[in-house]
Design a protein around this motif. Structure first.
Motif, PDB file in Angstrom:
ATOM      1  N   GLY A  45       0.783  -1.228   0.000  1.00 39.58           N
ATOM      2  CA  GLY A  45       0.000   0.000   0.000  1.00 39.58           C
ATOM      3  C   GLY A  45       0.811   1.272   0.000  1.00 39.58           C
ATOM      4  O   GLY A  45       0.248   2.369   0.113  1.00 39.58           O
ATOM      5  N   ASN A  46       2.116   1.178  -0.166  1.00 38.58           N
ATOM      6  CA  ASN A  46       2.974   2.355  -0.120  1.00 38.58           C
ATOM      7  C   ASN A  46       2.837   3.141  -1.429  1.00 38.58           C
ATOM      8  O   ASN A  46       3.303   2.716  -2.488  1.00 38.58           O
ATOM      9  N   ALA A  47       2.212   4.294  -1.341  1.00 38.80           N
ATOM     10  CA  ALA A  47       1.939   5.117  -2.526  1.00 38.80           C
ATOM     11  C   ALA A  47       3.219   5.657  -3.159  1.00 38.80           C
ATOM     12  O   ALA A  47       3.295   5.806  -4.382  1.00 38.80           O
ATOM     13  N   GLU A  48       4.231   5.930  -2.341  1.00 43.32           N
ATOM     14  CA  GLU A  48       5.477   6.461  -2.905  1.00 43.32           C
ATOM     15  C   GLU A  48       6.198   5.409  -3.744  1.00 43.32           C
ATOM     16  O   GLU A  48       6.696   5.705  -4.829  1.00 43.32           O
ATOM     17  N   TYR A  49       6.240   4.185  -3.263  1.00 42.76           N
ATOM     18  CA  TYR A  49       6.877   3.122  -4.038  1.00 42.76           C
ATOM     19  C   TYR A  49       6.127   2.907  -5.349  1.00 42.76           C
ATOM     20  O   TYR A  49       6.728   2.671  -6.391  1.00 42.76           O
ATOM     21  N   ARG A  50       4.803   2.984  -5.266  1.00 43.20           N
ATOM     22  CA  ARG A  50       3.992   2.830  -6.474  1.00 43.20           C
ATOM     23  C   ARG A  50       4.250   3.982  -7.449  1.00 43.20           C
ATOM     24  O   ARG A  50       4.254   3.793  -8.658  1.00 43.20           O
ATOM     25  N   PHE A  51       4.466   5.184  -6.909  1.00 41.71           N
ATOM     26  CA  PHE A  51       4.802   6.324  -7.765  1.00 41.71           C
ATOM     27  C   PHE A  51       6.138   6.094  -8.459  1.00 41.71           C
ATOM     28  O   PHE A  51       6.276   6.356  -9.658  1.00 41.71           O
ATOM     29  N   LEU A  52       7.112   5.585  -7.730  1.00 42.59           N
ATOM     30  CA  LEU A  52       8.405   5.279  -8.341  1.00 42.59           C
ATOM     31  C   LEU A  52       8.227   4.294  -9.497  1.00 42.59           C
ATOM     32  O   LEU A  52       8.792   4.477 -10.578  1.00 42.59           O
ATOM     33  N   ARG A  53       7.436   3.248  -9.256  1.00 40.21           N
ATOM     34  CA  ARG A  53       7.228   2.256 -10.312  1.00 40.21           C
ATOM     35  C   ARG A  53       6.481   2.869 -11.487  1.00 40.21           C
ATOM     36  O   ARG A  53       6.819   2.613 -12.647  1.00 40.21           O
ATOM     37  N   LEU A  54       5.477   3.702 -11.213  1.00 41.11           N
ATOM     38  CA  LEU A  54       4.727   4.340 -12.299  1.00 41.11           C
ATOM     39  C   LEU A  54       5.648   5.208 -13.153  1.00 41.11           C
ATOM     40  O   LEU A  54       5.553   5.177 -14.387  1.00 41.11           O
ATOM     41  N   LEU A  55       6.526   5.963 -12.510  1.00 35.76           N
ATOM     42  CA  LEU A  55       7.498   6.780 -13.250  1.00 35.76           C
ATOM     43  C   LEU A  55       8.289   5.927 -14.241  1.00 35.76           C
ATOM     44  O   LEU A  55       8.480   6.319 -15.396  1.00 35.76           O
ATOM     45  N   ILE A  56       8.752   4.796 -13.760  1.00 36.46           N
ATOM     46  CA  ILE A  56       9.553   3.918 -14.608  1.00 36.46           C
ATOM     47  C   ILE A  56       8.688   3.270 -15.685  1.00 36.46           C
ATOM     48  O   ILE A  56       9.055   3.261 -16.872  1.00 36.46           O
ATOM     49  N   GLN A  57       7.536   2.758 -15.300  1.00 38.04           N
ATOM     50  CA  GLN A  57       6.672   2.056 -16.261  1.00 38.04           C
ATOM     51  C   GLN A  57       6.268   2.946 -17.438  1.00 38.04           C
ATOM     52  O   GLN A  57       6.276   2.506 -18.583  1.00 38.04           O
ATOM     53  N   GLU A  58       5.909   4.180 -17.139  1.00 36.86           N
ATOM     54  CA  GLU A  58       5.450   5.068 -18.218  1.00 36.86           C
ATOM     55  C   GLU A  58       6.578   5.520 -19.137  1.00 36.86           C
ATOM     56  O   GLU A  58       6.319   5.968 -20.241  1.00 36.86           O
ATOM     57  N   ASN A  59       7.814   5.378 -18.676  1.00 38.55           N
ATOM     58  CA  ASN A  59       8.941   5.849 -19.472  1.00 38.55           C
ATOM     59  C   ASN A  59       9.861   4.738 -19.972  1.00 38.55           C
ATOM     60  O   ASN A  59      10.815   5.011 -20.682  1.00 38.55           O
TER      61      ASN A  59
ATOM     62  N   ASN B  55       1.315  -2.747 -14.346  1.00 37.51           N
ATOM     63  CA  ASN B  55       0.761  -2.343 -13.052  1.00 37.51           C
ATOM     64  C   ASN B  55       0.315  -0.891 -13.009  1.00 37.51           C
ATOM     65  O   ASN B  55       0.029  -0.362 -11.935  1.00 37.51           O
ATOM     66  N   ILE B  56       0.239  -0.253 -14.136  1.00 39.52           N
ATOM     67  CA  ILE B  56      -0.064   1.178 -14.172  1.00 39.52           C
ATOM     68  C   ILE B  56      -1.403   1.489 -13.503  1.00 39.52           C
ATOM     69  O   ILE B  56      -1.481   2.373 -12.647  1.00 39.52           O
ATOM     70  N   ASP B  57      -2.453   0.789 -13.869  1.00 40.04           N
ATOM     71  CA  ASP B  57      -3.778   1.079 -13.301  1.00 40.04           C
ATOM     72  C   ASP B  57      -3.816   0.876 -11.790  1.00 40.04           C
ATOM     73  O   ASP B  57      -4.339   1.719 -11.052  1.00 40.04           O
ATOM     74  N   ASP B  58      -3.238  -0.214 -11.303  1.00 37.42           N
ATOM     75  CA  ASP B  58      -3.195  -0.468  -9.858  1.00 37.42           C
ATOM     76  C   ASP B  58      -2.359   0.593  -9.140  1.00 37.42           C
ATOM     77  O   ASP B  58      -2.716   1.032  -8.041  1.00 37.42           O
ATOM     78  N   ASP B  59      -1.263   0.987  -9.755  1.00 39.12           N
ATOM     79  CA  ASP B  59      -0.403   1.996  -9.148  1.00 39.12           C
ATOM     80  C   ASP B  59      -1.126   3.336  -9.034  1.00 39.12           C
ATOM     81  O   ASP B  59      -1.043   4.007  -8.003  1.00 39.12           O
ATOM     82  N   VAL B  60      -1.848   3.716 -10.068  1.00 39.66           N
ATOM     83  CA  VAL B  60      -2.593   4.975 -10.043  1.00 39.66           C
ATOM     84  C   VAL B  60      -3.612   4.964  -8.905  1.00 39.66           C
ATOM     85  O   VAL B  60      -3.726   5.939  -8.147  1.00 39.66           O
ATOM     86  N   ILE B  61      -4.323   3.863  -8.746  1.00 41.04           N
ATOM     87  CA  ILE B  61      -5.317   3.756  -7.669  1.00 41.04           C
ATOM     88  C   ILE B  61      -4.652   3.921  -6.304  1.00 41.04           C
ATOM     89  O   ILE B  61      -5.131   4.665  -5.443  1.00 41.04           O
ATOM     90  N   THR B  62      -3.530   3.249  -6.099  1.00 41.01           N
ATOM     91  CA  THR B  62      -2.818   3.329  -4.819  1.00 41.01           C
ATOM     92  C   THR B  62      -2.257   4.730  -4.592  1.00 41.01           C
ATOM     93  O   THR B  62      -2.308   5.253  -3.475  1.00 41.01           O
ATOM     94  N   ILE B  63      -1.731   5.350  -5.634  1.00 34.02           N
ATOM     95  CA  ILE B  63      -1.163   6.696  -5.522  1.00 34.02           C
ATOM     96  C   ILE B  63      -2.239   7.707  -5.147  1.00 34.02           C
ATOM     97  O   ILE B  63      -2.061   8.509  -4.221  1.00 34.02           O
ATOM     98  N   VAL B  64      -3.348   7.680  -5.843  1.00 37.26           N
ATOM     99  CA  VAL B  64      -4.435   8.626  -5.564  1.00 37.26           C
ATOM    100  C   VAL B  64      -4.974   8.415  -4.146  1.00 37.26           C
ATOM    101  O   VAL B  64      -5.192   9.369  -3.397  1.00 37.26           O
ATOM    102  N   ALA B  65      -5.149   7.156  -3.751  1.00 43.39           N
ATOM    103  CA  ALA B  65      -5.672   6.851  -2.412  1.00 43.39           C
ATOM    104  C   ALA B  65      -4.699   7.275  -1.307  1.00 43.39           C
ATOM    105  O   ALA B  65      -5.123   7.719  -0.238  1.00 43.39           O
ATOM    106  N   GLY B  66      -3.414   7.179  -1.559  1.00 48.70           N
ATOM    107  CA  GLY B  66      -2.420   7.491  -0.539  1.00 48.70           C
ATOM    108  C   GLY B  66      -1.804   8.872  -0.638  1.00 48.70           C
ATOM    109  O   GLY B  66      -0.902   9.218   0.128  1.00 48.70           O
TER     110      GLY B  66
END
Length: 155
Positions: free
Chosen positions: A94-108, A118-129
Motif C-alpha cells: 500500500g505504499n503510494a510512494e513506491y507505487r509512484f516510483l514504479r509508475l514513473l519507470i513504467q510510463e517511461n 501495473n499502471i492502473d493499480d499503481d494509479v489507484i494506490t497513488i491517488v488513495a495514498g
C-alpha cells in the motif's frame, strides 16, 4: 589515541544519519543526464539501508540502465533495479510512494521491456495514498502528473 576516537565519533554519527534527498532523487529520475542519475545512485550508498532506500535505489538503477552502452548491460541493470523495487512493493503493497516510483519507470520504459502491467493499480494506490505522502513527494508527483497519461487530471 583517546582524543582521536572522540574526534571521530561525530564523523561516524553524521554519516550514519545521512538521509534521502527526495527532491534531488526525483529530479534525477526526471533527468536525461547520466551524471545526475549516477550522482544520486552513488549518494544513496551512504544512506543507512532501509526499505525506502532500497525502493529509491531500485528506481535509480532502472533509470541508469538507459545510459549503459550495450543492450545486455541495459537489460541487466534494469532487471536488477526492477527486482529491488518490486520486492519492496511486494513487502509494502500500500505504499503510494513506491507505487509512484514504479509508475514513473513504467510510463517511461521502452515498450520492448513489457514493464507496464501495473499502471492502473499503481494509479489507484497513488491517488488513495496521496494525502499521506511527504511534501517533497507530493511536489514531484504533481509535477509529473502534468505529463503523465495515467495521472493526468487526477490530482
Amino acid at each position: 589515541m583517546k582524543y582521536l576516537i572522540l574526534l571521530l565519533i561525530p564523523v561516524f554519527s553524521f554519516q550514519a544519519k545521512a538521509q534521502l534527498d527526495r527532491k534531488a532523487i526525483y529530479s534525477a529520475l526526471a533527468s536525461d543526464s547520466k551524471e545526475v542519475v549516477q550522482k544520486q545512485l552513488d549518494g544513496i550508498q551512504s544512506v543507512k539501508e532501509s526499505s525506502e532506500v532500497k525502493a529509491f535505489k531500485g528506481a535509480l538503477q532502472m533509470k541508469a540502465a538507459q545510459f549503459q552502452k550495450t543492450a545486455k548491460d541495459k537489460l541487466n541493470l534494469f532487471n536488477a533495479g526492477k527486482k529491488i523495487l518490486e520486492s519492496e512493493i511486494k513487502s509494502n503493497d500500500g505504499n503510494a510512494e513506491y507505487r509512484f516510483l514504479r509508475l514513473l519507470i513504467q510510463e517511461n520504459a521502452p515498450k520492448q521491456l513489457k514493464y507496464s502491467g501495473n499502471i492502473d493499480d499503481d494509479v489507484i494506490t497513488i491517488v488513495a495514498g496521496y494525502s499521506k505522502l511527504k511534501e517533497s513527494t507530493k511536489t514531484a508527483l504533481e509535477s509529473y502528473a502534468k505529463k503523465s497519461s495515467a495521472l493526468k487530471g487526477l490530482l
